[in-house]
Design an enzyme around this catalytic site. Structure first.
Site, PDB file in Angstrom:
ATOM      1  N   LYS A  78       0.848  -1.191   0.000  1.00 30.06           N
ATOM      2  CA  LYS A  78       0.000   0.000   0.000  1.00 30.06           C
ATOM      3  C   LYS A  78       0.884   1.242   0.000  1.00 30.06           C
ATOM      4  O   LYS A  78       1.907   1.266   0.695  1.00 30.06           O
ATOM      5  CB  LYS A  78      -0.872  -0.054   1.254  1.00 30.06           C
ATOM      6  N   SER A 154      -9.460   0.705   2.896  1.00 28.79           N
ATOM      7  CA  SER A 154      -8.679   1.613   2.070  1.00 28.79           C
ATOM      8  C   SER A 154      -7.533   0.930   1.327  1.00 28.79           C
ATOM      9  O   SER A 154      -6.870   1.553   0.488  1.00 28.79           O
ATOM     10  CB  SER A 154      -8.092   2.749   2.923  1.00 28.79           C
ATOM     11  N   SER A 178      -9.682  -1.743   7.054  1.00 32.85           N
ATOM     12  CA  SER A 178      -9.112  -1.490   5.737  1.00 32.85           C
ATOM     13  C   SER A 178      -8.302  -2.639   5.149  1.00 32.85           C
ATOM     14  O   SER A 178      -7.902  -2.567   3.994  1.00 32.85           O
ATOM     15  CB  SER A 178      -8.249  -0.226   5.763  1.00 32.85           C
TER      16      SER A 178
END
Length: 467
Positions: A78, A154, A178
């Site tokens: 990420k 996310s 997330s």
């Protein structure tokens, strides 16, 4: 697609020299170039560095040295993890002017020390504040199983890259769900370890009091291998515990004999769409679970988690909200502005409630080892969907996708979302929840379900995508 698409198989083949790390990484980079224009998982591809690292792995093996348990395994992270020499975007336009990171995040360092090869950084919701990975700066990351639907967030780029088979392992972060939400929507495994179990050093913060980092994978063994090598204390993260590593891989074949299970009811039984209810029942049937338990005041726990998230997140970004308000993603900006107006007394009350709730939930684990709960209210919604219907009421989608994840990360419990496939629908996840520091128990149960064919994570059929 790659002949070897799982981390364990790749490491075995590279160590045995039936596959070179350089050949594999070359193929991975080619597939990213071919498919990512449609998938939009990657915001940065580190082709030159990845190939150099792959050559080092091959050279070490040729000289009789073992690079580690993840030798030659490509992974991506990420884009809130620091990568040496790269600007840490955290999904934001504002961060583009920052200096490049001076060193890798601890989690990246530990994976590299085990022989894994970093190939890039992945798309996310701005500053990790969202469950959809629809980013106004870097675009949406769709679900690889149906490009008209969401990947979740996310950590959507992280989940989608694994579901698409572009890489076998990725890292994400989980503050309110997330990791688990995109794992559910994309049909893969996602582990949120105990708060403080894995170092967050070098991961851009969101809500310091309950930020976590963890891995995504398509098999339980791959998740366990990544988790094992990332464990250990880290002076760069003050909440990363000094506990000795508790290795999960050797425990995966122990089965579930003697473990006590229960299904979460009350809050976790309301608002379920049929697919979510069916998924929980499928796992419960496989584990022969009939007992139900209530996590007291879970709805209030979710409300308290929202208050703490909004308060801490907005405080972190207050200088940027003052100076560069219009450079935020509008969906993120409005929630940060609202959070900045929350009275301090509300925040303090939410923290007091948090301690009460944590003690009540932990007491449940005196009589239960693993709790089952849905991960998301339903399967991945369409990309343009703005609302959800929960208990007959139409509510905003973005905050309510985390209906069943927020009350749990709030108190730092270890959780793995396992993927269930039902006929003629997208995948959906079920949460396995345990007491703090019982990750090995969760991975044992997940391995049992995987071996029984109850959970599975097939690669999305990318051959159908336009090149």
């Amino acid at each position: 697609m790659m002949q070897f698409s799982e981390a364990a198989a790749i490491a075995e083949a590279v160590q045995a020299q039936t596959l070179s790390a350089e050949t594999l990484v070359t193929q991975v980079l080619a597939e990213i170039e071919r498919y990512d224009a449609r998938l939009n998982c990657f915001t940065t591809v580190l082709a030159e560095a990845a190939l150099a690292d792959a050559r080092q792995v091959d050279q070490a093996i040729a000289m009789g040295r073992s690079p580690g348990s993840l030798a030659g395994v490509p992974f991506a992270v990420k884009n809130l993890f620091d990568i040496q020499g790269q600007v840490t975007l955290a999904g934001a336009k504002i961060n583009q002017v920052n200096l490049p990171a001076s060193q890798d995040a601890t989690a990246i360092t530990r994976l590299k020390q085990a022989g894994a090869i970093l190939v890039g950084a992945l798309n996310m919701d701005e500053y990790a504040y969202g469950f959809v990975t629809v980013n106004s700066h870097y675009g949406a990351t769709p679900n690889p199983h149906n490009l008209n639907h969401m990947s979740g967030g996310s950590s959507g780029g992280s989940a989608a890259a694994v579901a698409a088979g572009l890489v076998p392992l990725t890292l994400g972060s989980d503050t309110n769900g997330s990791i688990r939400v995109p794992a559910s929507f994309c049909g893969i495994y996602g582990l949120k370890p105990t708060y403080g179990r894995l170092s967050r050093a070098g991961a851009y913060p969101f809500v310091a009091s309950f930020d976590h980092v963890g891995p995504f994978g398509r098999t339980v063994r791959d998740i366990a291998m990544a988790y094992d090598v990332m464990q250990g204390p880290d002076e760069r993260d003050p909440v990363c515990s000094g506990r000795s590593p508790d290795l999960a891989v050797p425990q995966l074949d122990r089965g579930i004999e003697g473990l006590r299970f229960a299904i979460a009811d009350d809050h976790f039984a309301r608002g379920l769409q049929p697919e979510a209810a069916a998924a929980v029942q499928q796992v419960a049937k496989a584990l022969q679970v009939v007992q139900r338990i209530t996590l007291p005041e879970a709805a209030r726990a979710r409300a308290a988690a929202y208050l703490i998230t909004a308060s801490e997140g907005s405080h972190l970004h207050l200088p940027r909200l003052r100076d560069r308000l219009m450079d935020f993603d509008p969906a993120t900006r409005d929630r940060f502005v609202a959070g900045a107006m929350i009275p301090a007394s509300w925040y303090l009350q939410a923290q007091r409630f948090r301690h009460w709730y944590r003690d009540r939930v932990r007491a449940i684990f005196q009589t239960v080892d693993v709790i089952l709960a849905p991960t998301t209210p339903g399967v991945a919604p369409p990309l343009d969907q703005k609302t959800l219907t929960i208990d007959g009421q139409e509510v905003p989608l973005r905050p309510n996708v985390g209906l069943y994840t927020q009350p749990l990360s709030f108190i730092g419990l270890p959780i793995i979302s396992v993927p269930i496939w039902l006929p003629e629908t997208l995948p959906i996840g079920v949460q396995l929840i345990a007491a703090p520091y019982q990750e090995t128990t969760l991975l044992r149960v997940a391995a049992y379900l995987e071996a029984a064919g109850v959970t599975t994570a097939p690669i999305a059929p990318l051959a159908a995508l336009p090149a």
